[in-house]
Design a protein around this motif. Sequence first.
Motif, short mmCIF file in Angstrom:
data_model
loop_
_atom_site.label_atom_id
_atom_site.label_comp_id
_atom_site.label_asym_id
_atom_site.label_seq_id
_atom_site.Cartn_x
_atom_site.Cartn_y
_atom_site.Cartn_z
N UNK B 127 0.85 -1.20 0.00
CA UNK B 127 0.00 0.00 0.00
C UNK B 127 0.89 1.25 0.00
N UNK B 128 0.56 2.21 -0.85
CA UNK B 128 1.40 3.39 -0.94
C UNK B 128 1.15 4.31 0.25
N UNK B 129 2.06 5.25 0.44
CA UNK B 129 1.90 6.21 1.52
C UNK B 129 0.64 7.05 1.30
N UNK B 130 0.33 7.34 0.03
CA UNK B 130 -0.88 8.12 -0.27
C UNK B 130 -2.14 7.41 0.22
N UNK B 131 -2.21 6.10 -0.05
CA UNK B 131 -3.39 5.34 0.33
C UNK B 131 -3.49 5.21 1.85
N UNK B 132 -2.36 4.97 2.51
CA UNK B 132 -2.39 4.84 3.97
C UNK B 132 -2.80 6.16 4.61
N UNK B 133 -2.31 7.25 4.04
CA UNK B 133 -2.68 8.57 4.55
C UNK B 133 -4.19 8.81 4.42
N UNK B 134 -4.74 8.37 3.29
CA UNK B 134 -6.16 8.65 3.03
C UNK B 134 -7.10 7.65 3.70
N UNK B 135 -6.62 6.47 4.06
CA UNK B 135 -7.53 5.46 4.61
C UNK B 135 -7.21 5.05 6.05
N UNK B 148 -3.48 17.30 16.77
CA UNK B 148 -2.70 18.09 15.82
C UNK B 148 -1.45 17.36 15.36
N UNK B 149 -0.86 16.62 16.30
CA UNK B 149 0.42 15.99 15.96
C UNK B 149 0.23 14.70 15.16
N UNK B 150 -1.01 14.37 14.81
CA UNK B 150 -1.25 13.13 14.08
C UNK B 150 -1.20 13.41 12.59
N UNK B 151 -0.09 13.10 11.96
CA UNK B 151 -0.01 13.36 10.53
C UNK B 151 1.00 12.48 9.81
N UNK B 152 0.77 12.39 8.52
CA UNK B 152 1.65 11.62 7.64
C UNK B 152 1.91 12.51 6.43
N UNK B 153 3.16 12.92 6.29
CA UNK B 153 3.48 13.90 5.25
C UNK B 153 4.47 13.30 4.25
N UNK B 154 4.17 13.47 2.97
CA UNK B 154 5.10 13.02 1.94
C UNK B 154 5.99 14.19 1.58
N UNK B 155 7.26 14.10 1.96
CA UNK B 155 8.20 15.18 1.68
C UNK B 155 8.79 15.00 0.29
N UNK B 156 9.19 13.78 0.01
CA UNK B 156 9.74 13.46 -1.31
C UNK B 156 9.10 12.18 -1.79
N UNK B 157 8.91 12.11 -3.09
CA UNK B 157 8.34 10.90 -3.65
C UNK B 157 9.47 10.06 -4.24
N UNK B 158 9.46 8.77 -4.02
CA UNK B 158 10.49 7.89 -4.58
C UNK B 158 9.87 6.64 -5.16
N UNK B 159 10.23 6.35 -6.39
CA UNK B 159 9.68 5.15 -7.04
C UNK B 159 10.77 4.09 -7.12
#
Lengths: 116, 373
Positions: B127-135, B148-159
């Motif tokens: 599962x990608x970080x995008x999907x985990x963040x959204x679900x 407030x401190x609950x977050x998942x941020x994509x700083x850089x994308x790597x394939x």
Amino acid sequence: LSKPSQVGSGQKLGSRNLIDETSDIEDLLKEEEDYKEEKNDPTETSVTEDNEEDDDTREELGGLFRVTQPDRECKHKADSLDCSRFLVEAPHDWDLEEVMNSIRDCFVTGKWEDDK
Amino acid sequence: MATQAHSLSYAGCNFLRQRLVLSTLSGRPVKIRKIRARDDNPGLRDFEASFIRLLDKITNGSRIEINQTGTTLYYQPGLLYGGSVEHDCSVLRGIGYYLESLLCLAPFMKHPLKIVLRGVTNDQVDPSVDVLKATALPLLKQFGIDGESFELKIVRRGMPPGGGGEVVFSCPVRKVLKPIQLTDPGKIKRIRGMAYSVRVSPQMANRIVDSARSILNKFIPDIYIYTDHMKGVNSGKSPGFGLSLVAETISGTFLSAELASNPQGQGAAVLPEDLGRNCARLLLEEIYRGGCVDSTNQSLALLLMTLGQQDVSKVLLGPLSPYTIEFLRHLKSFFQIMFKIETKPCGEELKGGDKVLMTCVGIGFSNLSKTLK
């Protein structure tokens, strides 16, 4: 698509490789030597005298030896990829009107129940 | 530990993460034998070794023993410590592989976890970080893990295969979890998505969006797919593109689907149009399966129900994935908990396939290492 009924039948397979034990860490390696190879490579059929295993998939040879036919699925499962994704095995054809209608009421645009 | 708890023993490398996670939460040591024992290249792989190192970083006092060939692993869990951590994940698996387990452990740390993970943010396996963040994040919020401190941020994308992505995950700690009653998924009100492209033409993302919309528009008009084209150092080391889609219902259920392009140098080139259409179809499959939790997060929901207060929790799920079925067996051996499983046939309703209602009473797990302030 897997049906919930498969849950029950699959449960027996998995519980087999789980052994509750009280071992110490120190005999970690020692036990490895004692550990018997119960399930061999699925491609080879070996002859063993061990009668204690309650494997259903075995035939008797001359009333003395038993041919082991290890459970392919179980063996395959133990070392396969650790992944949580649930892959779609039999995809629907979403271009068919009938298939599209099967999820029509999952959307707000579909039919609503009377009480809502 | 003064008295050593009975250890559990398993064979094979499959389900390694759930075994180690449940071991950590329950305090029971595990021994895993015959890890790829008959493989040409036996023993633990790099990505698994990296996972074990990560567990070592976030815990205090764990004891890990691996034999010379790497085919046997003994793990005696320490206490979940948390704090600020950095970890370089193996590029053989996505960051999602590591993040899924962190989502299970993070609420039970002594100090809130703030972790920087580097590696592959989007691949075809995990599962990608995008999907985990959204679900997964909205799911944790249902259990009272919020703030407030609950977050998942994509700083850089790597394939893959190069990786080079970076994400920051921070999660507050909770003493106890709230029980949940998720029995009605509600109707889907909108579909959101993220079409990303790195080190290829930004036009790729636009082409994905158009083709995905062409299929989903037959069901609902409220669709918005964001395009994300990261540049420079933020685009990782390998080219690629992909799409993740999330359907949101009126009662806060999130169902997801995703696809990524083949890694550079592996397999045939994928047309963005095909990828968009296929991903849209995968989302429709996920909607057909249905339930209040999407198929990737089933085991996370069941774990948090298990660890909840001593109260009844219910959740309606679609068909259980093989990973979830095994997870239920593991829950039984580590926490002696069994779920009541009732099938709910779909009948004449036009709401997809059969569903399963899972019911349990939480074991009343409480996070004793959490410091009081």
